[in-house]
Scaffold this active site. Structure first.
Site, PDB file in Angstrom:
ATOM      1  N   HIS A   1     -25.078  56.044  33.313  1.00 15.32           N
ATOM      2  CA  HIS A   1     -25.080  57.432  32.835  1.00 15.32           C
ATOM      3  C   HIS A   1     -26.054  57.547  31.651  1.00 15.32           C
ATOM      4  O   HIS A   1     -26.817  58.500  31.540  1.00 15.32           O
ATOM      5  CB  HIS A   1     -23.656  57.806  32.411  1.00 15.32           C
ATOM      6  CG  HIS A   1     -23.419  59.264  32.185  1.00 15.32           C
ATOM      7  ND1 HIS A   1     -22.258  59.742  31.640  1.00 15.32           N
ATOM      8  CD2 HIS A   1     -24.191  60.351  32.407  1.00 15.32           C
ATOM      9  CE1 HIS A   1     -22.317  61.063  31.551  1.00 15.32           C
ATOM     10  NE2 HIS A   1     -23.484  61.456  32.014  1.00 15.32           N
TER      11      HIS A   1
ATOM     12  N   HIS B   1     -17.046  49.549  36.166  1.00 14.90           N
ATOM     13  CA  HIS B   1     -16.745  50.753  35.388  1.00 14.90           C
ATOM     14  C   HIS B   1     -17.702  50.875  34.195  1.00 14.90           C
ATOM     15  O   HIS B   1     -18.355  51.907  34.009  1.00 14.90           O
ATOM     16  CB  HIS B   1     -15.292  50.692  34.896  1.00 14.90           C
ATOM     17  CG  HIS B   1     -14.878  51.839  34.031  1.00 14.90           C
ATOM     18  ND1 HIS B   1     -14.115  52.878  34.491  1.00 14.90           N
ATOM     19  CD2 HIS B   1     -15.127  52.125  32.726  1.00 14.90           C
ATOM     20  CE1 HIS B   1     -13.917  53.755  33.520  1.00 14.90           C
ATOM     21  NE2 HIS B   1     -14.526  53.307  32.429  1.00 14.90           N
ATOM     22  N   GLU B   2     -17.766  49.823  33.396  1.00 15.54           N
ATOM     23  CA  GLU B   2     -18.583  49.898  32.178  1.00 15.54           C
ATOM     24  C   GLU B   2     -20.062  50.052  32.518  1.00 15.54           C
ATOM     25  O   GLU B   2     -20.803  50.722  31.806  1.00 15.54           O
ATOM     26  CB  GLU B   2     -18.343  48.674  31.278  1.00 15.54           C
ATOM     27  CG  GLU B   2     -16.909  48.539  30.755  1.00 15.54           C
ATOM     28  CD  GLU B   2     -16.363  49.801  30.082  1.00 15.54           C
ATOM     29  OE1 GLU B   2     -17.167  50.597  29.562  1.00 15.54           O
ATOM     30  OE2 GLU B   2     -15.132  50.002  30.112  1.00 15.54           O
TER      31      GLU B   2
HETATM   32 ZN   LIG Z   1     -14.714  54.344  30.633  1.00 18.62          ZN
END
Ligand SMILES: [Zn+2]
Length: 669
Positions: free
Chosen positions: A462, A455-456
């Site tokens: 991004h 997730h991180e």
């Molecule tokens: Zn997050």
């Protein structure tokens, strides 16, 4: 989670030509050029004494640069106003980039004191800029005549313009003074909340022998019912003990001030204000989006509980839920985490995280020992693209320590823009490996930890892959209800067989994880979603309901009892069963009190619709289909906030996302 220094629009470290104030002879590290690999921070040369003078010098420099924009004799343009503003604070960008990262991940009492001292000054400086009518007149002139601007520049102008409006530039007289007073006070309250919570988390560890981040793991595995009950009670009452670290008064004051602030700006509630520049648009839309997810979660939870009660032979209480859920998981899928943990040693998982990014996006990630780290437990990596060009520098800081806030997050030390590549950190609270070299315990991760690591790094990607021209819209500088899209999307790769084959190896023998265990993990992923989605959805609704209250409605709230009563009422109305509590209760809901998710925690579920819908396309095309991934990267992921999120999404996907993708992905239908 993603952290943002939301006090002001943070510019890049290496700015365009700017007015430098005369302080180069100073020995302060933040006032010097950094002759380091990739312009990374020279942590070993930073002394705590450097921070305050650097902050103050930075504020001075920013003031001078902003004054120069106001005094400019030329007609306002994108370059001489909007871009000049973005580049107005090189020193502040440098010192805040370091300080606010370390104050979260490697804090000391001295840093906490610095933070308390400097925050009001920073807020006041930011208010002075964003409430300046002369500066706003120039911004407005650019906003009203966008001829010749690129689409990205238009998005930048819109965001800067809204930033002024949302910071009360339109206010006058008493209202203006009150607004400035409120925002300064809110910044301090947010800090106070976080510091109280850190103390309460440490007290929790003292009392129970486990850290906050080990809570779920513990509740799922401890056979001692009394002990589970004690741990549950200690966990769910953090910040609510009537001691010096009690957060009730902090929360109440913050809620009242937020509502008052929104009212000053012409909104009926803080939620209405927050939602006005988000994808969702209004809190009514959010409420209508969340309730069906809540209903589906509770249907599933109730069905699961029936089976769990049979296994337990008694009624399931809140402190039994996770334990018997794990028993049920073991029964249904013959899977318990003691089987999987040896395959998820933290370093191998990191290798999996990197390999997934390399396989999907064709990039390369390698250690960067030449880059200094801020703590011996952290390490640095260099990311390069297929053509060898630099993508950015990554710090990994995975292990729990007392100087670190709980949870997991991504943050920038430096943001991307034309000619500048980002420097990004992932901070987690995974179990630390043992220090004794003769009996070193490796850091073994739970399935949830593994998902957190992916997730991180999704947030990091991004930021890393961003190809924008301006920091105002680059990378993760997007709406809160969009920002969790790529992080949640990246979680999907954690348990793809091709990726597991790379990283899931028994740390003792190097044996790859058996296919049948993989099958069990994958089947088990949609298990217990009644609980997991339910507590997430409950926290989202709780957050929204608090912030939908108007200033006059909040007047009736006087203390801890009122807070507890409201929380209970909201939980009942949403249909949350007694055996589940919101993922965060009010007094330890750091997302909404300490880090910018106020009236925005729903953003996880909202963004998940996009990520689940995107994943369905990846599954349909083949997970490693190059054309699909290339299109995803070029038309969606790289574009930051340079266009409206839904426009970007549809340009890649060719259609609107299907909201039911979420309940399908979570196995709730
Ligand atoms: Zn997050």
């Amino acid at each position: 989670m993603i952290m943002k220094l939301s006090l002001y629009i943070a510019g890049p470290v290496a700015g365009l030509a700017v007015i430098m104030t005369a302080c180069n002879t100073n020995t302060n590290i933040f006032l010097q050029e950094w002759d380091t690999p990739y312009g990374t921070a020279p942590f070993s040369k930073i002394s705590q004494e450097d921070y305050l003078p650097a902050f103050r010098e930075g504020i001075k420099e920013e003031k001078a640069n902003v004054q120069a924009i106001i005094d400019c004799k030329d007609a306002p343009t994108f370059e001489n106003t909007i871009l000049a503003l973005e580049n107005s604070s090189p020193i502040l960008d440098k010192v805040t980039g370091v300080f606010f990262n370390l104050s979260e991940s490697d804090s000391t009492p001295q840093m906490q004191a610095i933070e308390e001292e400097i925050l009001p000054e920073l807020t006041a400086a930011s208010n002075e800029i964003y409430m300046n009518p002369d500066l706003f007149a120039r911004v407005k002139a650019v906003y009203e005549n966008q001829e010749g601007l690129t689409r990205e520049q238009q998005m930048v102008v819109k965001k800067v313009y809204q930033g002024f409006e949302r910071n009360g530039v339109g206010l006058e007289g008493e209202a203006k003074a009150r607004f400035a007073e409120i925002s300064t006070r809110l910044a301090s309250l947010s800090q106070k909340f976080g510091q109280n919570l850190l103390a309460e988390n440490n007290a929790f560890k003292e009392a129970t022998g486990i850290t906050v981040s080990e809570y779920y793991d513990f509740m799922g595995s401890c056979p001692d019912r009394e002990k589970r009950k004690a741990v549950f009670e200690a966990y769910s009452t953090r910040g609510n003990h009537g001691n010096e670290f009690d957060n009730n008064a902090v929360v109440l004051e913050a809620l009242k001030l937020r509502a008052e602030m929104a009212q000053l700006l012409g909104y009926p509630s803080f939620a209405a204000f927050q939602l006005s520049d988000k994808m969702a648009g209004s809190s009514e839309t959010v409420d209508a989006f969340l309730q069906p997810i809540m209903d589906a979660s509770m249907r599933k939870a109730k069905a699961d509980m029936k089976e769990m009660a049979k296994l337990a032979g008694h009624k399931i209480e809140a402190w039994d839920y996770s334990y018997y859920a794990e028993k049920l998981r073991a029964q249904k899928y013959a899977l318990d985490e003691s089987q999987t943990k040896p395959y998820f040693q933290a370093d191998s998982v990191l290798k999996g995280v990197f390999t997934a990014a390399e396989m999907i996006y064709g990039i390369k990630i390698e250690p960067a020992p030449e880059v200094e780290v801020y703590n011996p437990a952290a390490s640095a990596y260099k990311l390069t693209d297929a053509d060898g060009s630099l993508i950015g520098i990554f710090y990994k800081d995975y292990y729990v320590r007392d100087t670190k806030r709980g949870g997991a997050w991504m943050n920038n030390f430096r943001e991307q823009k034309t000619g500048v590549r980002p420097i990004i950190v992932n901070v987690c609270n995974f179990p630390a490996p043992g220090e004794d070299p003769t009996d070193a315990q490796p850091s073994l991760l739970t399935i949830d930890n593994v998902q957190t690591a992916f997730h991180e790094f999704g947030h990091a990607l991004h930021g890393f892959l961003s190809q924008c021209n301006y920091v105002t819209v680059s990378g993760t500088s997007v709406a809160r209800d969009f920002v969790e899209t790529f992080s949640q999307f990246n979680e999907n790769f954690a348990f793809v067989p091709e990726i597991l084959a790379v990283y899931a190896k028994d740390y003792r023998t190097g044996e790859p994880i058996p296919a049948e265990l993989v099958a069990k993990i994958r089947k088990g992923l949609s298990f217990n979603q009644g609980f997991m989605c339910g507590e997430l959805c409950a926290a989202s609704i709780l957050d929204m309901k608090w912030h939908e209250l108007s200033a006059s409605e909040l007047e009736a709230f006087n203390g801890p009892d009122d807070i507890r009563a409201f929380e209970a009422k909201v939980c009942k109305e949403m249909g949350l069963i007694d055996e589940i509590i919101p993922r965060y209760r009010t007094t330890y809901f750091n997302h909404i009190m300490g880090s910018g998710y106020s009236a925005g925690y729903y953003g996880y579920l909202w963004s998940e619709v996009l990520s689940d819908d995107a994943w369905e396309k990846f599954l349909a095309d083949g997970v490693f289909n190059k054309a699909t991934a290339d299109g995803f990267r070029k038309t969606f992921l790289e574009r930051g906030g340079s266009e409206e999120p839904m426009v970007l999404y549809k340009s890649w996907r060719g259609a609107d996302p299907d909201p039911a993708a979420l309940t399908r992905a979570r196995g709730l239908e």
